[in-house]
Scaffold this active site. Structure first.
Site: not given
Ligand code: AMP
Length: 324
Positions: A73, A78-79, A195
Site C-alpha cells: 500500500g 512504481g506500483h 526489489d
C-alpha cells in the site's frame, strides 16, 4: 453480510490521474496501455480470504486471465506501473487484483512496521484510476491464524544483501507471496525490479514449488532526479530528500566506470563509500556487485554486472539497484 464494496473509478483519460506528475517513459507507457481497459469501471474491495478465493474460482471457471500485483500500500507510480504491466498482459477482459497488506513477518523487531505509511482511501482511488478490478485487503488475524507454523524459506538467493541485513525478511516475503498466490490464484504476477533480490527469490520459489504463475519483473520507476520511488521516501525531511539522490549518483558513477572496462569490485565499493560519506546523514548498510542471474558476488565489475545498495538516510533505510 457481503465483504465486497464498490468504488467508482476515476475518469482517466479525460483527466490525468493524481500520480501522473512526471512525463516519464513509464507514465507514457501507462497512458498507452490505459486504452486497454474501459474507463469508469468499478473496483471491488475484498477483505476475506474466502471471498477472494470464491472470486478466483469464478474467474477460473470462465477462463478469465488473472493478473496480480502484491503491495504494502501507500501506492506510488512504481506500483501503478506494475498494474499497467499486468493490464497489458491480461488484456481488457482479464482481471487484475492488487493486494494491500503490510505483512508483519517480513519486518524485523526494530523496523518500521508500526509506522509504515498507510492511506487506504488514496490507494483505492489510485487503483481505480490505474484500472485494477479488485483490491484484496486481508487482515493479519486471517493471514496468520493463532498457531501459524508453516513457512516458505528460499535458502540460496536469500543469503546475501537484504537477507544478510534483515534476517527472516525473505522468509516473511516468500511465505506471504505463496499464501497470496494460493488465495488469488493468478496466471501472472508482477513485481518491481526495485526489489531485485526479492523478485529473484519469488521466481525461484515459483519454479521450485511449481506454482502455476508467470512472474513478470517491471523496471524501477524513479523521480526526475533519479531517486527510486518508494513508500518510505515519505519519511525523508526536505534536506534528507536531497541527500537521498546519492544512491542514484553512486550507481551512475559505477555505471560510467564499468563502461570503461573491468574494475575490482573492492576498489569501486571504496570509491562509492567515499561519495556517499559526503552526505551528512547518509550511512552505507551495504554495497554489492553481483551476477544478475545467480546473485553471486562479482570480484570484478564490468558492463552487465548488477549493483545493489542499501543506505540509511537518517533513520530511513533506502535500497536501490541497477545493471551496470
Ligand atoms: P511494496 O509496496 O514496497 O512492498 O512494493 C510492492 C511492489 O512494488 C514490489 O514488487 C516492488 O518491487 C514494487 N515497487 C516498489 N517501488 C517500485 C518502483 N519505484 N518501481 C517499480 N516497482 C516498484
Amino acid at each position: 453480510m457481503s465483504h465486497i464494496h464498490y468504488l467508482k473509478a476515476g475518469s482517466f483519460p479525460d483527466r490525468p490521474p493524481i500520480w501522473a506528475t512526471a512525463d516519464t517513459p513509464q507514465t507514457k507507457k501507462w497512458i498507452a496501455s490505459a486504452k486497454l481497459f474501459p474507463k469508469g469501471s468499478a473496483v471491488r474491495i475484498v477483505k476475506t480470504i474466502a471471498a477472494m478465493q470464491r472470486l478466483a474460482r469464478q474467474w477460473q471457471q470462465t477462463g478469465t486471465p488473472v493478473g496480480f500485483v502484491p503491495t504494502m500500500g501507500y501506492l506510488h507510480r512504481g506500483h501503478l506501473s506494475l498494474i499497467a504491466k499486468a493490464r497489458a498482459r491480461v488484456g481488457r477482459k482479464g482481471r487484475i487484483v492488487v493486494s494491500i497488506y503490510v505483512n508483519p513477518t517480513q519486518f524485523g523487531p526494530k523496523e518500521d512496521l508500526a509506522k509504515y505509511p498507510r492511506d487506504l482511501a488514496r490507494d483505492k482511488k489510485l487503483c481505480a484510476e490505474a484500472g485494477a478490478d479488485v483490491i484484496f485487503i486481508p487482515t493479519t488475524r486471517e493471514m496468520y491464524p493463532v498457531g501459524f507454523s508453516t513457512w516458505v524459506v528460499e535458502e540460496t538467493l536469500a543469503r546475501g544483501m537484504e537477507g544478510a541485513s534483515r534476517p527472516a525478511h525473505f522468509r516473511g516475503v516468500a511465505t506471504i507471496v505463496a499464501k497470496l498466490f494460493q488465495i488469488v490464484q493468478p496466471n501472472i504476477a508482477v513485481f518491481g525490479a526495485k526489489d531485485f533480490q526479492q523478485s529473484a527469490i519469488i521466481r525461484r520459489m515459483v519454479r521450485d514449488l511449481n506454482f502455476p504463475v508467470k512472474i513478470i519483473v517491471a523496471p524501477t520507476v524513479r523521480e526526475a532526479d533519479g531517486l527510486a520511488m518508494s513508500s518510505r521516501n515519505k519519511y525523508l525531511s526536505p534536506a534528507q530528500r536531497r541527500q537521498a539522490t546519492v544512491l542514484w549518483r553512486a550507481m551512475q558513477k559505477a555505471k560510467s566506470q564499468a563502461a570503461q572496462g573491468r574494475i575490482p569490485a573492492a576498489k569501486m565499493k571504496q570509491e562509492l563509500r567515499r561519495l556517499i560519506a559526503r552526505e551528512p546523514e547518509a550511512r552505507v548498510d551495504y554495497i554489492e556487485f553481483y551476477d544478475p542471474d545467480t546473485l553471486a558476488p562479482a570480484r570484478k565489475i564490468r558492463k552487465g554486472t548488477q549493483i545493489a545498495l542499501a543506505v540509511f538516510i537518517g533513520k530511513t533505510r533506502l535500497i536501490d539497484n541497477a545493471r551496470l
